[in-house]
Design a protein around this motif. Structure first.
Motif, PDB file in Angstrom:
ATOM      1  N   ALA A   1       0.904  -0.804  -0.181  1.00  0.00           N
ATOM      2  CA  ALA A   1      -0.441  -0.091  -0.016  1.00  0.00           C
ATOM      3  C   ALA A   1       0.767   1.361   0.204  1.00  0.00           C
ATOM      4  O   ALA A   1       0.527   2.232  -0.608  1.00  0.00           O
ATOM      5  N   ILE A   2       2.096   1.371   0.594  1.00  0.00           N
ATOM      6  CA  ILE A   2       2.582   2.096   0.580  1.00  0.00           C
ATOM      7  C   ILE A   2       3.138   2.725  -0.801  1.00  0.00           C
ATOM      8  O   ILE A   2       2.983   3.948  -0.611  1.00  0.00           O
TER       9      ILE A   2
ATOM     10  N   SER B   1       0.717   3.515  -2.989  1.00  0.00           N
ATOM     11  CA  SER B   1       0.311   5.154  -2.871  1.00  0.00           C
ATOM     12  C   SER B   1       1.869   6.220  -3.317  1.00  0.00           C
ATOM     13  O   SER B   1       1.399   7.575  -3.674  1.00  0.00           O
ATOM     14  N   LYS B   2       2.284   5.478  -2.782  1.00  0.00           N
ATOM     15  CA  LYS B   2       3.594   6.860  -3.112  1.00  0.00           C
ATOM     16  C   LYS B   2       3.911   7.007  -5.029  1.00  0.00           C
ATOM     17  O   LYS B   2       4.712   8.045  -5.230  1.00  0.00           O
TER      18      LYS B   2
ATOM     19  N   ASP C   1       1.672   6.403  -6.590  1.00  0.00           N
ATOM     20  CA  ASP C   1       0.020   7.251  -6.513  1.00  0.00           C
ATOM     21  C   ASP C   1       0.186   8.551  -6.984  1.00  0.00           C
ATOM     22  O   ASP C   1       0.261   9.239  -8.126  1.00  0.00           O
ATOM     23  N   GLU C   2       1.455   8.886  -6.421  1.00  0.00           N
ATOM     24  CA  GLU C   2       1.325  10.352  -5.661  1.00  0.00           C
ATOM     25  C   GLU C   2       1.748  11.344  -6.656  1.00  0.00           C
ATOM     26  O   GLU C   2       2.521  12.222  -6.817  1.00  0.00           O
TER      27      GLU C   2
ATOM     28  N   MET D   1       3.131  10.599  -9.571  1.00  0.00           N
ATOM     29  CA  MET D   1       2.436  10.447 -10.891  1.00  0.00           C
ATOM     30  C   MET D   1       2.176  11.702 -10.915  1.00  0.00           C
ATOM     31  O   MET D   1       1.340  12.019 -12.280  1.00  0.00           O
ATOM     32  N   GLN D   2       1.664  12.332 -10.109  1.00  0.00           N
ATOM     33  CA  GLN D   2       0.597  13.807 -10.165  1.00  0.00           C
ATOM     34  C   GLN D   2       1.549  14.643 -10.229  1.00  0.00           C
ATOM     35  O   GLN D   2       1.107  16.102 -10.931  1.00  0.00           O
TER      36      GLN D   2
ATOM     37  N   MET E   1       6.520   8.416 -16.516  1.00  0.00           N
ATOM     38  CA  MET E   1       5.378   8.125 -16.664  1.00  0.00           C
ATOM     39  C   MET E   1       5.415   6.892 -16.708  1.00  0.00           C
ATOM     40  O   MET E   1       4.374   6.735 -15.643  1.00  0.00           O
TER      41      MET E   1
ATOM     42  N   ALA F   1       3.408   3.963 -13.814  1.00  0.00           N
ATOM     43  CA  ALA F   1       2.148   3.947 -13.878  1.00  0.00           C
ATOM     44  C   ALA F   1       2.969   1.334 -14.395  1.00  0.00           C
ATOM     45  O   ALA F   1       2.147   1.110 -13.457  1.00  0.00           O
TER      46      ALA F   1
ATOM     47  N   LEU G   1       3.088   1.144 -10.110  1.00  0.00           N
ATOM     48  CA  LEU G   1       1.516   0.338  -9.933  1.00  0.00           C
ATOM     49  C   LEU G   1       1.170  -0.650 -10.289  1.00  0.00           C
ATOM     50  O   LEU G   1       0.368  -1.135  -9.676  1.00  0.00           O
TER      51      LEU G   1
END
Lengths: 229, 413
Positions: free
Chosen positions: B220-221, B224-225, B227-228, B230-231, B240, B244, B247
């Motif tokens: 999960a960590i 989440s990192k 995902d973060e 990627m923004q 990118m 992906a 993820l």
């Protein structure tokens, strides 16, 4: 400007909590973090939260014990359980005790945003009726879509996708995330990419055909972003 | 053979043997005793004869049962059996023969004693004894049978309780208290064992939960990192794509972990409680989950659900079974292919168009075995299906004749 919703994150994994806090902030929430039950209880007495994200395995006890306390307050607080335990009995127990949703770790932030907003809509009437971004208006309860005031006929999946994008404006959402969302995690890998591609293509076409802007942008072929200026 | 039958049979056969040998022995010993007694009486009469012979004339001594003949030589005294005909009936006598010397003349004397009375006496004694012994054995038999039965009743209730013992239901064995020491001990051992098994089971359950938790949280960590990250606005296409991929891989890892934990849980019989429900309804309901996927692949659905079939199994496992099979038939289908779901009686057949397997047909249910062009699949779905079928002893078979076909017979072997 609407007042920001206060969200309490009860999570003992510091790194995960940090990411969650920043993700929620970006999405327009006001997050608070408690790393154990004791701090959580203190926060719950001091602040008025719209929703709580509760981890079950906490250092000073099982989060299950807090569900009743959160749900017995006068003003209804949305409650989402976020747990690594993908155990059916736990889910059933949590939902029976009053939790509004159950999210299994690891989760995607876009998924969390969507679920959180759905829970908030349920308890806050002012947000309940409709969601509007520029010319597009969604009525989640009735699954109705208006573009420039005219009804657009979307399938259930397309409406779900659009609502998902509405919950995650200006966020890059990977194809994996969208695939998981669209198949309700039932399908492990194989064909979700095609599934996502087809549905997004159709959705984009329906929006632009009805005179809406092309909000859904492809990001380097790895994901999509609902861009709102 | 039941224990009770076994002990009864042993008892009866031992009794019969003892009884036969005993009666024969008794018959002969009683006969001996009575014959001896008869001889003694004859000897006594002989003595009386000698006494009387001194005082009386020899001819006077003859009577109904004493015969005297004159003879010229001396004979030894001897016993023998003889038969007299009295009133046309044969009567058995015991005879004592001896010589008597009087006035230089030998007399041959025979004294007779009726034997027929003692013969009937022997018969009576033997019959009475045999009767009593038989009565004794019968009483013993029933007393024995009853006591074994009552002692075993606790034992049988223990067996019944052990048969009904289910791990997933929280319960102590609570066996009946037995009077018999051995069965009491046995029950104690069983109760101890059941508690031990239950504790082990709980520990293992907790362990699988913990493993799941311990692995899912780091995942999960990572997720989440990624995902973060990627923004961020300033990422190149390559960065990118890597994020992906990160993820996606994390998500896959988490699913493999979940699937393996699920398999362990099936093996450990976590999902024991079942209900009876219609397989028909379940299939219809679960097929809807795949509407989009079926549409996407442009598959033609051949659905033929004949009867309302009720199966008895854990609903969660049934759901998993159906979903995995349908999913498999869609993933490995070709664009524009056919998906058939046929249910009639106990038999469910799910088949789909597709290319022949690139591996042995025997490996189809093995974990992590998958075709070349579907490397993204977890390769666990069919293992789970097989394991669920094994749990309920349903027969599952795979065949390929222009179409892939899975057949399940929902019938416990």
């Amino acid at each position: 400007m609407l007042k920001k919703h206060k969200i309490l994150i009860i999570e003992d994994e510091l790194e995960l909590a940090k990411s969650t806090v920043s993700s929620l902030k970006e999405n327009g929430f006001l997050p608070f973090h408690a790393k154990n039950l004791k701090t959580a209880k203190k926060f719950l007495r001091q602040e008025r939260f719209t929703a709580v994200l509760l981890d079950l395995g906490l250092p000073d006890g099982d989060g299950i014990s807090l569900i009743k306390e959160i749900k017995s307050t006068e003003i209804e607080i949305g409650l989402i359980i976020v747990s690594a335990k993908d155990v059916l009995e736990k889910k059933v127990q949590a939902l029976e005790l009053g939790a509004d949703d159950y999210l299994t770790k690891p989760f995607f932030f876009s998924e969390l945003n969507a679920r959180l907003k759905s829970v908030i809509r349920r308890f806050n009437l002012e947000d309940n009726q409709q969601l509007t971004i520029n010319e597009i208006t969604l009525f989640p309860e009735e699954m109705r879509t208006l573009i420039h005031g005219k009804i657009v006929d979307l399938t259930g999946k397309e409406f779900g996708l659009l609502l998902y994008f509405f919950s995650n404006p200006n966020r890059v959402i990977s194809k994996t995330t969208l695939g998981e969302f669209m198949t309700s995690s039932y399908v492990d890998y194989g064909f979700t990419d095609d599934l996502v591609y087809t549905h997004i293509k159709n959705l984009k076409k329906k929006i632009t055909n009805s005179g809406g802007d092309d909000y859904i942008k492809n990001v380097y072929g790895v994901g999509y972003k609902f861009t709102v200026s | 053979m039941k224990l009770l039958t076994k002990t009864s049979l042993n008892f009866i056969s031992a009794s019969v043997i003892f009884f036969l040998v005993g009666s024969v022995t008794m018959y002969f010993s009683v006969r001996n005793i009575i014959a001896e007694d008869l001889q003694n009486r004859l000897l006594q009469q002989q003595k009386e004869f000698f006494n009387n012979a001194d005082k009386n004339k020899i001819s006077d001594l003859t009577s109904k049962l004493v015969f005297i003949q004159i003879t010229d030589k001396e004979i030894d005294y001897s016993f023998s059996d003889t038969v007299l005909i009295i009133n046309d009936s044969y009567i058995l006598y015991r005879k004592l023969q001896f010589s008597y010397l009087l006035d230089k003349q030998y007399y041959n004397v025979s004294i007779l004693q009726n034997q027929s009375q003692s013969d009937s006496l022997i018969k009576k004694i033997v019959i009475m004894n045999v009767g009593f012994a038989m009565l004794f054995f019968i009483i013993m038999f029933f007393v024995n049978r009853h006591s074994i039965k009552s002692a075993l009743s606790v034992f049988y209730s223990t067996i019944r309780k052990l048969e009904d013992f289910e791990l997933s239901k929280l319960q102590t064995l609570s066996l009946e208290t037995a009077e018999v020491q051995e069965i009491k001990k046995l029950n104690e051992v069983f109760e101890k064992m059941a508690t031990q098994i239950y504790n082990d089971f709980e520990a293992q359950k907790e362990y699988t939960e913990n493993v799941s938790h311990e692995l899912q949280t780091p995942l999960a960590i990572i997720s989440s990192k990624a995902d973060e990250l990627m923004q961020a606005d300033n990422l190149s296409k390559e960065q990118m794509e890597q994020l992906a991929l990160l993820l996606e891989t994390t998500n896959r890892l988490s699913k493999i972990n979940q699937a393996l934990i699920f398999l362990t849980k099936i093996d450990n019989r976590f999902y024991n409680q079942g209900i009876s429900f219609s397989l028909n309804d379940l299939i219809k309901e679960k097929l809807h989950l795949f509407d989009a996927a079926i549409q996407e692949k442009n598959l033609s659905l051949d659905l033929d659900l004949l009867e309302i079939n009720h199966v008895y199994m854990n609903p969660y496992l049934a759901e998993t079974l159906i979903i995995n099979l349908i999913k498999n038939a869609i993933i490995h289908n070709i664009s524009g292919g056919v998906l058939r779901v046929h249910l009639s009686g106990d038999i469910l057949i799910i088949s789909n168009s597709g290319f022949p397997l690139s591996f042995s047909k025997n490996d189809i249910f093995k974990r992590f075995v998958r075709s070349e062009n579907s490397k993204k699949n977890l390769g666990i779905g069919l293992s789970i299906v097989q394991r669920i079928c094994e749990l309920y002893t349903f027969k599952i078979t795979y065949s390929y004749i222009s179409e892939h076909q899975f057949k399940i017979v929902f019938k416990n072997k």
